[in-house]
Write an enzyme that holds these catalytic residues in place. Structure first.
Site, mmCIF file in Angstrom:
data_model
loop_
_atom_site.group_PDB
_atom_site.id
_atom_site.type_symbol
_atom_site.label_atom_id
_atom_site.label_comp_id
_atom_site.label_asym_id
_atom_site.label_seq_id
_atom_site.Cartn_x
_atom_site.Cartn_y
_atom_site.Cartn_z
ATOM 1 N N SER A 116 0.856 -1.187 0.000
ATOM 2 C CA SER A 116 0.000 0.000 0.000
ATOM 3 C C SER A 116 0.885 1.226 0.000
ATOM 4 O O SER A 116 1.862 1.289 0.774
ATOM 5 C CB SER A 116 -0.896 0.023 1.248
ATOM 6 O OG SER A 116 -1.460 1.320 1.396
ATOM 7 N N SER A 169 -12.333 1.907 3.610
ATOM 8 C CA SER A 169 -12.260 0.438 3.624
ATOM 9 C C SER A 169 -12.991 -0.151 2.418
ATOM 10 O O SER A 169 -12.475 -1.054 1.754
ATOM 11 C CB SER A 169 -12.817 -0.119 4.933
ATOM 12 O OG SER A 169 -14.148 0.282 5.135
ATOM 13 N N ASP A 208 -21.685 0.599 2.060
ATOM 14 C CA ASP A 208 -20.431 1.184 1.560
ATOM 15 C C ASP A 208 -19.989 0.496 0.284
ATOM 16 O O ASP A 208 -19.508 1.129 -0.660
ATOM 17 C CB ASP A 208 -19.321 1.050 2.609
ATOM 18 C CG ASP A 208 -19.670 1.730 3.915
ATOM 19 O OD1 ASP A 208 -20.670 2.475 3.949
ATOM 20 O OD2 ASP A 208 -18.949 1.507 4.902
HETATM 21 P P1 ADP Z 1 -13.386 4.097 6.957
HETATM 22 O O1 ADP Z 1 -13.852 3.024 6.041
HETATM 23 O O2 ADP Z 1 -14.499 4.962 7.450
HETATM 24 O O3 ADP Z 1 -12.275 4.923 6.406
HETATM 25 P P2 ADP Z 1 -12.626 1.822 8.507
HETATM 26 O O4 ADP Z 1 -12.169 1.660 9.911
HETATM 27 O O5 ADP Z 1 -13.813 1.053 8.053
HETATM 28 O O6 ADP Z 1 -12.813 3.390 8.265
HETATM 29 O O7 ADP Z 1 -11.454 1.426 7.523
HETATM 30 C C1 ADP Z 1 -10.170 1.999 7.685
HETATM 31 C C2 ADP Z 1 -9.113 0.913 7.573
HETATM 32 O O8 ADP Z 1 -9.034 0.438 6.212
HETATM 33 C C3 ADP Z 1 -7.716 1.401 7.882
HETATM 34 O O9 ADP Z 1 -7.460 1.362 9.279
HETATM 35 C C4 ADP Z 1 -6.862 0.400 7.129
HETATM 36 O O10 ADP Z 1 -6.749 -0.828 7.862
HETATM 37 C C5 ADP Z 1 -7.697 0.111 5.900
HETATM 38 N N1 ADP Z 1 -7.283 0.928 4.754
HETATM 39 C C6 ADP Z 1 -8.029 1.802 4.051
HETATM 40 N N2 ADP Z 1 -7.329 2.345 3.019
HETATM 41 C C7 ADP Z 1 -6.092 1.803 3.076
HETATM 42 C C8 ADP Z 1 -4.894 1.950 2.287
HETATM 43 N N3 ADP Z 1 -4.833 2.786 1.255
HETATM 44 N N4 ADP Z 1 -3.818 1.202 2.646
HETATM 45 C C9 ADP Z 1 -3.859 0.368 3.691
HETATM 46 N N5 ADP Z 1 -4.949 0.190 4.459
HETATM 47 C C10 ADP Z 1 -6.047 0.890 4.177
HETATM 48 MG MG MG Z 2 -15.188 1.459 6.567
#
Ligand code: ADP
Ligand code: MG
Length: 365
Positions: A48, A109, A153
């Site tokens: 990532s 996410s 979502d």
């Molecule tokens: P939201 O979906 O509201 O942003 P969530 O807690 O559902 O919050 O998801 C966030 C999580 O998704 C992060 O903590 C990480 O684990 C993962 N995530 C999202 N985007 C990335 C990315 N670009 N690289 C790595 N992990 C990611």
């Molecule tokens: Mg989320």
């Protein structure tokens, strides 16, 4: 090599209705995640742009979900579930890069999971249909990550359309694009990310969800969606607990507001939805009790700066607020939120306008 993009989202209205089999009305954002899948020799590598280290797993890691960093479960989870379903997933290198802020309630996410699933399906030529893609993306978050999300979502990230919100029936998962003609009405959606820490959000979410399920059981319906608006007062009369009464009132009236906003948008009456947005916020604050001082302050500031309507968006206990404002009032709206936050001693919010953009798409060629 195969690349797909999938966006984050904002929910225009319909909060905590999803797990009650009700209705939601989200739209896809311009920000999102790009996932690239390429063949590899013998291992599975996940990278990532937002994480310092790539993660490498061997074949055993695909069958028994080995101990990997949390963030990679959103990616490897798709491979685990495909393997469970009998797909022989060959060694792959998967790279993701997202500009959705994480944990702000904009669904970074789902952007991540949907871009990965679409890219893997395409790269391996699995030929999953839309329903199978949706089910897989939802199962990744529910089963591989363990996040009890209702599926909104993923639906909007996969199926969003530019210039439209997506009416989602969270029982059937049927969706319909409904016009959101902001420019045609000279209106903007201003988003204020309050950056408020999510206090107790997991426990409080679980408590709301259990409360709604208990109320449905007492009322003898499969889900609170089945308590229609006209039945609300008799349903409330059959509940002893004041807390459950408040939950039921929120969910039933919120479903009604989603459908009312949908009707107005279908009739081209965007400026008239403001009242329902603000009423939704009051219901989340007073009945469902999922707001915090930061989001209430942002909503009040937006309304005092001329917003036609304003509400918290997302699961609550922090996150983002949206205001529907005349384009000319957007700067004043942002200033009002910043001033109110400074006066209250809150941290600096982040402000941006949002338009409805397309859902997941191939980045081929
Ligand atoms: P939201 O979906 O509201 O942003 P969530 O807690 O559902 O919050 O998801 C966030 C999580 O998704 C992060 O903590 C990480 O684990 C993962 N995530 C999202 N985007 C990335 C990315 N670009 N690289 C790595 N992990 C990611
Ligand atoms: Mg989320």
């Amino acid at each position: 090599m195969t690349s797909w993009f999938a966006p984050g989202r904002i929910n225009l209205i319909g909060e905590h209705t999803d797990y009650n089999d009700g209705f939601v009305l989200p739209f896809a954002l311009g920000v999102g995640c790009a996932a690239t899948v390429a063949d590899a020799d013998s291992e599975w590598t996940v990278r990532s742009a937002q994480e310092p280290e790539p993660v490498v797993v061997r074949r055993s890691g695909l069958s028994d979900a080995e101990d990997v960093p949390e963030w990679t479960r959103y990616v490897l989870g798709a491979l685990w579930l495909l393997t469970d379903r009998g797909v022989d997933v060959p060694p792959l290198e998967i790279t993701v890069d997202s500009d959705v802020p994480t944990g702000a309630g904009l669904s970074s996410s789902a952007a991540l999971v949907c871009s990965v699933v679409r890219a893997v399906d395409d790269h391996l030529g699995l030929g999953l249909d839309d329903d199978e893609v949706f089910a897989l993306t939802r199962d990744v978050e529910n089963d591989a990550v363990g996040a009890p999300t209702g599926g909104m979502d993923q639906l909007i990230s996969l199926r969003g359309e530019a210039g439209h919100v997506l009416l989602c029936d969270m029982r059937s998962h049927d969706t319909r694009a409904v016009p959101l003609d902001l420019a045609g009405h000279g209106l903007s959606v201003l988003v204020a990310d309050t950056k408020a820490p999510h206090r107790h959000s997991d426990g409080e979410y679980g408590a709301r969800r259990r409360g709604c399920e208990e109320a449905a059981r007492v009322l003898g319906v499969p889900a609170l969606r089945d308590v229609g608006g006209p039945d609300l007062s008799s349903a409330l009369g059959r509940l002893d607990s004041e807390e459950l009464r408040r939950y039921v009132r929120h969910v039933v009236t919120e479903d009604e507001r989603v459908l009312a906003v949908t009707r107005l948008l279908d009739e081209g009456r965007l400026p008239d939805i403001g009242q329902a947005l603000t009423a939704s916020h009051a219901s989340m604050r007073d009945d469902f009790r999922i707001t915090v001082p930061e989001v209430d302050t942002a909503v009040d500031a937006l309304l005092s700066a001329g917003a036609l309507g304003a509400r918290m968006t997302g699961g609550g206990f922090g996150g983002c607020v949206i205001g529907l404002l005349p384009e000319d009032d957007v700067d004043a709206g942002g200033d009002a939120v910043r001033r109110a936050f400074a006066d209250a001693g809150f941290g600096e919010p982040s402000l941006f306008t949002a338009t409805a953009e397309a859902g997941a798409r191939s980045l081929a060629g």
